[in-house]
Design a protein around this motif. Structure first.
Motif, short mmCIF file in Angstrom:
data_model
loop_
_atom_site.label_atom_id
_atom_site.label_comp_id
_atom_site.label_asym_id
_atom_site.label_seq_id
_atom_site.Cartn_x
_atom_site.Cartn_y
_atom_site.Cartn_z
N GLU B 40 0.83 -1.21 0.00
CA GLU B 40 0.00 0.00 0.00
C GLU B 40 0.86 1.26 0.00
O GLU B 40 0.63 2.17 -0.74
CB GLU B 40 -0.92 0.06 1.23
CG GLU B 40 -2.16 -0.81 1.08
CD GLU B 40 -1.84 -2.23 1.44
OE1 GLU B 40 -2.16 -3.12 0.62
OE2 GLU B 40 -1.23 -2.45 2.49
N SER B 43 2.53 1.59 -3.44
CA SER B 43 1.77 1.34 -4.67
C SER B 43 1.84 2.54 -5.61
O SER B 43 1.67 3.68 -5.19
CB SER B 43 0.30 1.10 -4.32
OG SER B 43 -0.49 1.31 -5.48
N THR B 45 -0.18 3.35 -7.73
CA THR B 45 -1.51 3.94 -7.96
C THR B 45 -2.03 4.56 -6.67
O THR B 45 -3.20 4.87 -6.56
CB THR B 45 -2.50 2.85 -8.40
OG1 THR B 45 -2.52 1.83 -7.40
CG2 THR B 45 -2.11 2.26 -9.73
N ASN B 46 -1.15 4.69 -5.73
CA ASN B 46 -1.51 5.15 -4.41
C ASN B 46 -1.34 6.67 -4.34
O ASN B 46 -0.24 7.18 -4.56
CB ASN B 46 -0.55 4.43 -3.43
CG ASN B 46 -0.69 4.94 -2.02
OD1 ASN B 46 -1.23 6.00 -1.80
ND2 ASN B 46 -0.18 4.17 -1.10
#
Lengths: 303, 303
Positions: B40, B43, B45-46
């Motif tokens: 997380e 990531s 796309t975080n």
């Protein structure tokens, strides 16, 4: 065959699931409360303690509530799981067999349901429960009935669907079939489920896992709309990629359009449970679960 | 006296605070990552890894970023604090002296700032720092300068404000004075701060603690608007009651109108840091902190 009307079924469902006793502060374990955590979990101004209301939103029209799919806490026992669910403000739970073995006696099932009620949590469902043989179906409904569950989140082999239907009609328990996305030979998509159940009792429907649905390239919001009368449960999460390589992550940190999905659930009047299935951090899921819950509540607040 | 223009000062502030190195996955402690938590926190796309962007929103116009006021983790050491900040996706930190003693040498301060940078966190401020005597002011600015901080979140006695101003002009470091609400004899409200600093250098301003501000009955959103040119930091939290009896709780579980406050910060173009000061669960703050972060990110996503 008697066909259940979705509206009346929804009303009955809510009467059942909202019958959660208001929680007193006592009895929350140190595990859930930490030092002062209990203050959050029992604060009277805390949206999570509004037992008889759905989630807070600007318009106040949201009819569904948030819950926990206990696969999230698969490395923890049932007591720890209920404590974490409570701490995250999730008062509806779908227990996976890790937390209540499918071989449990009726007495053990009733005791588990009572343990949930005592901490202010509604044991609304069990699953994901796999049903390959007729006796698996028989046992799943016995288990669900002994627990007072309204719903079985299941994966029944197509061959046993007629037997599933008989039990649905006998018990009034709903079956929400779960799609596992890429790699699932039987039920990869919600549509692949609908194809197999459309002629069956309307209480046999979907548990739409938004992660698996998105990873296989199916529009989640369109799925909610298209099958709203057969939508009996949802598994919420986020994904790092909108393709088979996607990995589960904290809600808001991935690529799923969660606001759009939630708005759609609101618009179709979904009035059952949205359960978090947070699959990462299996040894320490609470922080990521709670960030996910916070993110979804923040969006709901704005709908 | 040279008066700093808010716009140019803001530009310089952002150039400084956004100069955070993109983090590689390695080096995150098990403490922060859990088993898969690192996924997380790193990531791609975080939203928390978009080092050069502000928070994600529908309109994409939010200029401020989220940070941590390390009073939240007062029972943990600096390494654990940075790990928790990172895990919560908070890449700007205001260190309280628990985590970097005010008596630290310049070398110790530089080492602490480097430790922050190595985990991808920007040590933007220190505080709350109390300054009673001229030598306290002298030391606070030495400490802040040695750390490369852009801001001191402080409580200077009114008597030393002229000396504070001299140091602000010498170092270019901002001073955000923190209001402690009911019971605070000197700076209970933002207005009580403004009264004492309005003739001073414009780089002396406010750290508005929304909890203390609301508990004393002052309109937080109006405060943001009224003093926007003097608003240099915010402490975000929620409260169980909008009065002196209010206790801090997880964002979204209390009574503060957080969506309205965030919308106001967006409208005034606030472009500095909104720091979480989660005061509950001092022995286990991460879950409540992360639910708070999720809730705020969910709201921001909808603005």
């Amino acid at each position: 065959m008697i066909r259940q009307q979705p509206q009346s079924s929804r009303r009955r469902f809510l009467r059942t699931t909202l019958a959660v006793p208001v929680l007193a502060g006592s009895g929350i374990s140190a595990f859930v409360a930490g030092t002062t955590g209990a203050k959050e979990t029992i604060s009277t101004t805390n949206s999570t303690t509004k037992e008889t209301h759905a989630e807070i939103s600007k318009s106040g029209e949201i009819k569904f509530q948030l819950g926990l799919a206990s696969y999230t806490t698969r490395k923890f026992d049932r007591t720890q799981t209920l404590a974490m669910s409570r701490r995250a403000g999730l008062k509806h739970i779908c227990l996976k067999d890790f937390h209540l073995k499918l071989t449990s006696t009726n007495e053990e099932c009733a005791a588990a349901a009572q343990e949930c009620r005592q901490i202010g949590i509604n044991l609304y469902a069990g699953g994901v429960i796999y049903m390959k043989k007729p006796e698996d179906v028989e046992n799943a409904f016995r288990y669900a009935q002994a627990c007072g569950m309204t719903t079985i989140v299941g994966v029944p082999e197509p061959a046993v669907l007629p037997i599933v239907e008989q039990h649905v009609q006998k018990t009034g328990i709903y079956v929400a079939i779960h799609n596992h996305g890429p790699g699932d030979k039987v039920y990869p998509t919600p549509e692949s489920i609908i194809e197999k159940i459309q002629t069956l009792d309307q209480r046999i429907g979907l548990c739409v896992d938004i992660g698996h649905t998105a990873r296989i390239g199916v529009d989640v919001a369109e799925t909610f709309r298209k099958y709203k009368d057969r939508l009996f449960d949802c598994h919420f999460k986020d994904e790092t990629e909108m393709n088979p390589k996607g990995q589960t992550c904290i809600c808001g940190r991935g690529v799923l359009d969660l606001p759009h999905y939630l708005m759609t659930l609101k618009e179709i009047g979904y009035d059952r449970i949205v359960s978090f299935e947070y699959e990462a951090d299996e040894k320490d899921p609470l922080p990521g679960l709670m960030e996910s819950v916070g993110y979804i509540r923040g969006i709901l607040r704005m709908l």
